[in-house]
Design a protein around this motif. Structure first.
Motif, PDB file in Angstrom:
ATOM      1  N   GLY A 139      11.623  53.060  54.006  1.00 43.51           N
ATOM      2  CA  GLY A 139      11.502  51.631  53.414  1.00 43.51           C
ATOM      3  C   GLY A 139      11.848  50.962  54.664  1.00 43.51           C
ATOM      4  N   MET A 140      12.432  51.849  55.701  1.00 49.19           N
ATOM      5  CA  MET A 140      12.897  50.311  56.840  1.00 49.19           C
ATOM      6  C   MET A 140      12.206  50.536  57.611  1.00 49.19           C
ATOM      7  N   GLU A 141      12.620  49.800  59.234  1.00 45.87           N
ATOM      8  CA  GLU A 141      11.923  49.687  60.153  1.00 45.87           C
ATOM      9  C   GLU A 141      12.243  51.350  60.792  1.00 45.87           C
ATOM     10  N   LEU A 142      10.799  50.872  62.049  1.00 47.24           N
ATOM     11  CA  LEU A 142      11.443  52.303  62.650  1.00 47.24           C
ATOM     12  C   LEU A 142      12.697  52.113  64.657  1.00 47.24           C
ATOM     13  N   GLN A 180      13.402  56.501  61.832  1.00 45.74           N
ATOM     14  CA  GLN A 180      13.238  55.671  60.123  1.00 45.74           C
ATOM     15  C   GLN A 180      13.741  56.092  58.806  1.00 45.74           C
ATOM     16  N   ARG A 223      10.179  64.940  58.425  1.00 43.76           N
ATOM     17  CA  ARG A 223      11.082  64.461  57.541  1.00 43.76           C
ATOM     18  C   ARG A 223      12.188  65.786  56.966  1.00 43.76           C
ATOM     19  N   LEU A 283       9.702  60.424  63.938  1.00 45.34           N
ATOM     20  CA  LEU A 283       8.853  60.039  64.073  1.00 45.34           C
ATOM     21  C   LEU A 283       8.157  60.330  65.505  1.00 45.34           C
ATOM     22  N   TYR A 294      11.317  58.236  67.194  1.00 44.68           N
ATOM     23  CA  TYR A 294      11.450  57.097  66.173  1.00 44.68           C
ATOM     24  C   TYR A 294      12.114  57.715  65.595  1.00 44.68           C
ATOM     25  N   GLY A 299       5.032  62.989  60.749  1.00 50.62           N
ATOM     26  CA  GLY A 299       6.569  62.853  61.369  1.00 50.62           C
ATOM     27  C   GLY A 299       6.396  64.234  60.699  1.00 50.62           C
ATOM     28  N   GLN A 351      13.310  60.061  58.328  1.00 50.76           N
ATOM     29  CA  GLN A 351      11.776  60.814  59.344  1.00 50.76           C
ATOM     30  C   GLN A 351      12.178  60.568  60.756  1.00 50.76           C
TER      31      GLN A 351
END
Lengths: 115, 113
Positions: free
Chosen positions: A40-43, A37, A111, A90, A35, A109, A88
């Motif tokens: 502060g955002m959705e996956l 990301q 980054r 995941l 995933y 994760g 990021q």
């Protein structure tokens, strides 16, 4: 504690470099996922695999590639990193529906920052 | 088709007061439902899951959620918020063709001292 590991946790790299994000799990899970990301955002699902030699693209188009040569290992590669790849990443794994408890197990994760 | 809607992008509560994070789902099949929590610079940790057993599900850290099929909801609650609960929360449904996972857009929980 889930047994899924990602390295590196943090990576700062220059534009044009090739990078590989590693993901390994010791739970014998057949399904694995990557995933993306933003803070502060959705996956967003970018890649997944049902098992060895199986790879599929996810919902979000990505210039990255993945491989699944061994059950426990699902690395993600960017051949030429760009600033737009800063995010990021995941990694996750799960059993198929017929086995296990059905949830996703996540790594900590990776980054990535591309300068 | 499967989908998840988290009705609040941000929730702010005072320490010691109840927490309610709302989630509605759409599923063509009997779904499995999950709540995950994500602290800054961390992966997602499972809080609780519903897999067609008891409709009231208890999770870690005092959280619980109730599956209401008639309302297609799976709201997350906690009687008393703690400072350590401040994080991002994701509602997830698993189901449909390929038994894939579908994520909500997340709810950011702030706990005010």
């Amino acid at each position: 504690e889930a047994d899924i590991y990602q390295t590196p946790r943090y990576l700062v790299i220059g534009t044009g470099k090739k990078i590989t994000l590693e993901c390994s799990q010791t739970m014998g899970h057949d399904k694995m996922y990557w995933y993306q990301q933003d803070p502060g955002m959705e996956l967003h699902l970018i890649h997944y695999s049902y098992g060895v030699n199986s790879t599929e693209k996810g919902d979000l188009s990505s210039e990255s590639t993945v491989s699944r040569i061994r059950t426990e290992h699902f690395p993600l590669t960017l051949e030429s990193a760009r600033p737009s790849h800063t995010s990021q990443y995941l990694c996750a794994s799960s059993h198929r529906r017929g086995g296990g408890t059905g949830e996703l197990f996540f790594g900590e994760g990776s980054r990535l920052t591309v300068l | 088709a499967q989908s998840v809607t988290q009705l609040d992008s941000h929730v702010s509560v005072s320490e010691g007061t109840p927490v309610l994070l709302r989630c509605n789902y759409s599923s063509s099949y009997s779904p499995s439902l999950f709540w995950y929590v994500q602290h800054p610079n961390k992966g997602l940790q499972l809080l609780l899951k519903y897999t067609s057993a008891a409709t009231l599900v208890k999770g870690i850290n005092g959280f619980e959620a109730e599956f209401k099929k008639s309302e297609t909801s799976f709201h997350l609650t906690k009687p008393s918020a703690h400072m350590s609960d401040a994080a991002e929360y994701f509602c997830v449904v698993r189901g449909g063709t390929g038994n894939q996972f579908y994520f909500g857009t997340g709810t950011s929980l702030t706990v005010i001292p």
